[in-house]
Design a protein around this motif. Structure first.
Motif, PDB file in Angstrom:
ATOM      1  N   LEU A  80     -11.784-101.871 -68.199  1.00 57.54           N
ATOM      2  CA  LEU A  80     -13.007-101.144 -67.862  1.00 57.54           C
ATOM      3  C   LEU A  80     -13.782-100.795 -69.132  1.00 57.54           C
ATOM      4  CD1 LEU A  80     -11.602 -98.643 -65.200  1.00 57.54           C
ATOM      5  CD2 LEU A  80     -12.991-100.682 -64.765  1.00 57.54           C
ATOM      6  N   PRO A  81     -15.110-100.834 -69.076  1.00 56.75           N
ATOM      7  CA  PRO A  81     -15.907-100.407 -70.235  1.00 56.75           C
ATOM      8  C   PRO A  81     -15.650 -98.926 -70.516  1.00 56.75           C
ATOM      9  CG  PRO A  81     -17.258-101.583 -68.629  1.00 56.75           C
ATOM     10  CD  PRO A  81     -15.957-101.303 -67.966  1.00 56.75           C
ATOM     11  N   ARG A  82     -15.651 -98.548 -71.783  1.00 53.61           N
ATOM     12  CA  ARG A  82     -15.399 -97.155 -72.126  1.00 53.61           C
ATOM     13  C   ARG A  82     -16.555 -96.257 -71.668  1.00 53.61           C
ATOM     14  NH1 ARG A  82     -15.865 -93.342 -76.298  1.00 53.61           N
ATOM     15  NH2 ARG A  82     -13.991 -92.046 -76.510  1.00 53.61           N
ATOM     16  N   GLU A  83     -17.779 -96.680 -71.928  1.00 49.13           N
ATOM     17  CA  GLU A  83     -18.953 -95.914 -71.522  1.00 49.13           C
ATOM     18  C   GLU A  83     -19.544 -96.590 -70.290  1.00 49.13           C
ATOM     19  OE1 GLU A  83     -21.506 -95.550 -74.892  1.00 49.13           O
ATOM     20  OE2 GLU A  83     -20.090 -94.276 -75.992  1.00 49.13           O
ATOM     21  N   CYS A  84     -19.324 -95.988 -69.155  1.00 50.59           N
ATOM     22  CA  CYS A  84     -19.703 -96.652 -67.910  1.00 50.59           C
ATOM     23  C   CYS A  84     -20.004 -95.652 -66.808  1.00 50.59           C
ATOM     24  CB  CYS A  84     -18.570 -97.591 -67.451  1.00 50.59           C
ATOM     25  SG  CYS A  84     -17.038 -96.727 -67.011  1.00 50.59           S
ATOM     26  N   VAL A  85     -20.538 -96.182 -65.712  1.00 49.59           N
ATOM     27  CA  VAL A  85     -20.699 -95.442 -64.460  1.00 49.59           C
ATOM     28  C   VAL A  85     -19.839 -96.145 -63.420  1.00 49.59           C
ATOM     29  CG1 VAL A  85     -22.256 -94.673 -62.643  1.00 49.59           C
ATOM     30  CG2 VAL A  85     -23.062 -94.758 -65.003  1.00 49.59           C
ATOM     31  N   LEU A  86     -18.869 -95.433 -62.872  1.00 49.44           N
ATOM     32  CA  LEU A  86     -18.033 -95.974 -61.807  1.00 49.44           C
ATOM     33  C   LEU A  86     -18.713 -95.650 -60.484  1.00 49.44           C
ATOM     34  CD1 LEU A  86     -14.567 -94.747 -63.178  1.00 49.44           C
ATOM     35  CD2 LEU A  86     -15.655 -96.997 -63.486  1.00 49.44           C
ATOM     36  N   LEU A  87     -19.168 -96.663 -59.789  1.00 49.89           N
ATOM     37  CA  LEU A  87     -20.008 -96.496 -58.605  1.00 49.89           C
ATOM     38  C   LEU A  87     -19.215 -96.809 -57.337  1.00 49.89           C
ATOM     39  CD1 LEU A  87     -22.696 -96.089 -57.123  1.00 49.89           C
ATOM     40  CD2 LEU A  87     -23.344 -98.407 -57.831  1.00 49.89           C
ATOM     41  N   PHE A  88     -19.180 -95.844 -56.429  1.00 48.35           N
ATOM     42  CA  PHE A  88     -18.438 -95.972 -55.180  1.00 48.35           C
ATOM     43  C   PHE A  88     -19.380 -95.915 -53.988  1.00 48.35           C
ATOM     44  CE2 PHE A  88     -15.781 -94.149 -58.431  1.00 48.35           C
ATOM     45  CZ  PHE A  88     -14.606 -94.889 -58.332  1.00 48.35           C
ATOM     46  N   GLY A  89     -18.991 -96.606 -52.926  1.00 53.59           N
ATOM     47  CA  GLY A  89     -19.823 -96.641 -51.725  1.00 53.59           C
ATOM     48  C   GLY A  89     -19.349 -95.664 -50.672  1.00 53.59           C
ATOM     49  N   GLN A  90     -19.938 -95.787 -49.493  1.00 54.05           N
ATOM     50  CA  GLN A  90     -19.615 -94.923 -48.362  1.00 54.05           C
ATOM     51  C   GLN A  90     -18.271 -95.306 -47.760  1.00 54.05           C
ATOM     52  OE1 GLN A  90     -23.097 -92.571 -46.895  1.00 54.05           O
ATOM     53  NE2 GLN A  90     -21.257 -92.258 -48.038  1.00 54.05           N
ATOM     54  N   GLU A  91     -17.630 -94.335 -47.157  1.00 48.56           N
ATOM     55  CA  GLU A  91     -16.413 -94.624 -46.395  1.00 48.56           C
ATOM     56  C   GLU A  91     -16.768 -95.564 -45.247  1.00 48.56           C
ATOM     57  OE1 GLU A  91     -12.351 -94.203 -45.417  1.00 48.56           O
ATOM     58  OE2 GLU A  91     -13.463 -93.451 -47.154  1.00 48.56           O
ATOM     59  N   GLY A  92     -16.077 -96.660 -45.133  1.00 48.63           N
ATOM     60  CA  GLY A  92     -16.334 -97.615 -44.053  1.00 48.63           C
ATOM     61  C   GLY A  92     -17.167 -98.791 -44.512  1.00 48.63           C
ATOM     62  N   GLY A 112     -18.722 -99.304 -47.278  1.00 47.35           N
ATOM     63  CA  GLY A 112     -18.599 -99.646 -48.690  1.00 47.35           C
ATOM     64  C   GLY A 112     -19.931 -99.590 -49.411  1.00 47.35           C
ATOM     65  N   LEU A 113     -20.041-100.326 -50.495  1.00 44.53           N
ATOM     66  CA  LEU A 113     -21.250-100.303 -51.310  1.00 44.53           C
ATOM     67  C   LEU A 113     -22.424-100.970 -50.605  1.00 44.53           C
ATOM     68  CD1 LEU A 113     -19.738-101.260 -54.770  1.00 44.53           C
ATOM     69  CD2 LEU A 113     -20.856 -99.091 -54.245  1.00 44.53           C
ATOM     70  N   SER A 114     -23.608-100.428 -50.853  1.00 45.11           N
ATOM     71  CA  SER A 114     -24.813-101.059 -50.339  1.00 45.11           C
ATOM     72  C   SER A 114     -25.084-102.343 -51.124  1.00 45.11           C
ATOM     73  CB  SER A 114     -26.002-100.107 -50.493  1.00 45.11           C
ATOM     74  OG  SER A 114     -26.301 -99.898 -51.867  1.00 45.11           O
ATOM     75  N   GLU A 115     -25.934-103.208 -50.572  1.00 49.41           N
ATOM     76  CA  GLU A 115     -26.288-104.439 -51.265  1.00 49.41           C
ATOM     77  C   GLU A 115     -26.998-104.136 -52.584  1.00 49.41           C
ATOM     78  OE1 GLU A 115     -25.383-107.521 -50.574  1.00 49.41           O
ATOM     79  OE2 GLU A 115     -24.169-106.624 -48.964  1.00 49.41           O
ATOM     80  N   ASP A 116     -27.824-103.085 -52.608  1.00 52.24           N
ATOM     81  CA  ASP A 116     -28.510-102.702 -53.847  1.00 52.24           C
ATOM     82  C   ASP A 116     -27.502-102.339 -54.930  1.00 52.24           C
ATOM     83  OD1 ASP A 116     -30.987-103.108 -52.767  1.00 52.24           O
ATOM     84  OD2 ASP A 116     -31.364-100.992 -52.309  1.00 52.24           O
ATOM     85  N   ALA A 117     -26.451-101.631 -54.535  1.00 54.19           N
ATOM     86  CA  ALA A 117     -25.442-101.211 -55.506  1.00 54.19           C
ATOM     87  C   ALA A 117     -24.691-102.403 -56.070  1.00 54.19           C
ATOM     88  CB  ALA A 117     -24.468-100.229 -54.859  1.00 54.19           C
ATOM     89  N   LYS A 118     -24.332-103.336 -55.211  1.00 52.41           N
ATOM     90  CA  LYS A 118     -23.601-104.516 -55.680  1.00 52.41           C
ATOM     91  C   LYS A 118     -24.459-105.373 -56.611  1.00 52.41           C
ATOM     92  CE  LYS A 118     -22.231-105.373 -51.391  1.00 52.41           C
ATOM     93  NZ  LYS A 118     -21.586-105.973 -50.196  1.00 52.41           N
TER      94      LYS A 118
END
Length: 231
Positions: A169-181, A183-189
């Motif tokens: 994993l990158p040291r300086e990053c944003v870990l992005l999680f989606g909704q339960e069920g 998952g991530l939106s298409e924009d997020a992916k």
């Protein structure tokens, strides 16, 4: 949580030789420590009301009796350079758990993407000590990441994702999680520079979003954190 020894609890003001420190609550159903015994510490980080009445908050013993602002200021020097973001388009009840876990691992900040309001119950009041930011959409989060030199790492079990168990994993990053069920939106992916997945071996399609966040944050800690600074 019971109080620790006087030596541990009085670490911030060790110069006060006469300080006695906290006392444990005598009843098992009481959380935290009782009123301060002996001369009060003069350090302005301490809250007179807590010293007088005791501290029942869900904080580690090092921060017993400290003012909230003092705790946040001290934590700011300890925070890790990773951020956590979670999409909030359906008022996901897991967001509180994500915030609580981010606080435990000293994330720099938690970003709520989508609806501003979220269920804080699962946070167990840790949101008082954790920096929170809101973005109306994924594009807003991406702008923030670009401005601060952060790599967006999306977490979802989708085709093309890399196993978090083996990826660096990158040291300086944003870990992005989606909704339960869903998952991530298409924009997020599409916004992510890296998509990672968590190895699963059972029948369910996905695991709880709060659990997934804890797994990936702990992976970051194992790869990058100085474990000698852990409580």
């Amino acid at each position: 949580m019971n109080g620790r020894t006087t030596q541990e609890a009085t670490t911030p003001q060790e110069s006060s030789a006469e300080a006695v420190g906290p006392t444990e609550w005598t009843h098992r159903d009481e959380v935290g420590v009782g009123p301060w015994e002996g001369p009060w510490p003069t350090d302005d980080r301490y809250d007179p009301e807590l010293l007088e009445h005791g501290d029942r908050r869900n904080v580690v013993d090092f921060y017993r009796y400290w003012r909230r602002e003092a705790i946040v200021e001290h934590m700011d020097a300890r925070r890790h350079p990773f951020h956590v973001a979670i999409e909030n388009f359906q008022h996901d009840h897991n967001i509180g758990t994500v915030v609580r876990t981010a606080n435990a691992f000293a994330a720099k900040a938690v970003h709520i993407v989508g609806k501003r309001r979220w269920n804080r119950r699962g946070a167990m009041v840790t949101d008082r000590y954790q920096h929170l930011q809101h973005h109306a959409d994924v594009a807003g989060l991406v702008r923030f990441a670009d401005e601060h030199g952060l790599t967006v790492v999306a977490v979802d079990n989708v085709p093309g994702s890399e196993p978090v168990e083996t990826v660096r994993l990158p040291r300086e990053c944003v870990l992005l999680f989606g909704q339960e069920g869903p998952g991530l939106s298409e924009d997020a992916k599409r916004a992510a520079s890296l998509v990672v997945s968590i190895a699963q071996f059972g029948t369910t399609r996905s695991i709880n979003a709060g659990v997934a966040a804890g797994i990936v944050m702990h992976t970051w800690v194992r790869q990058h954190a100085d474990l000698s600074t852990a409580w």
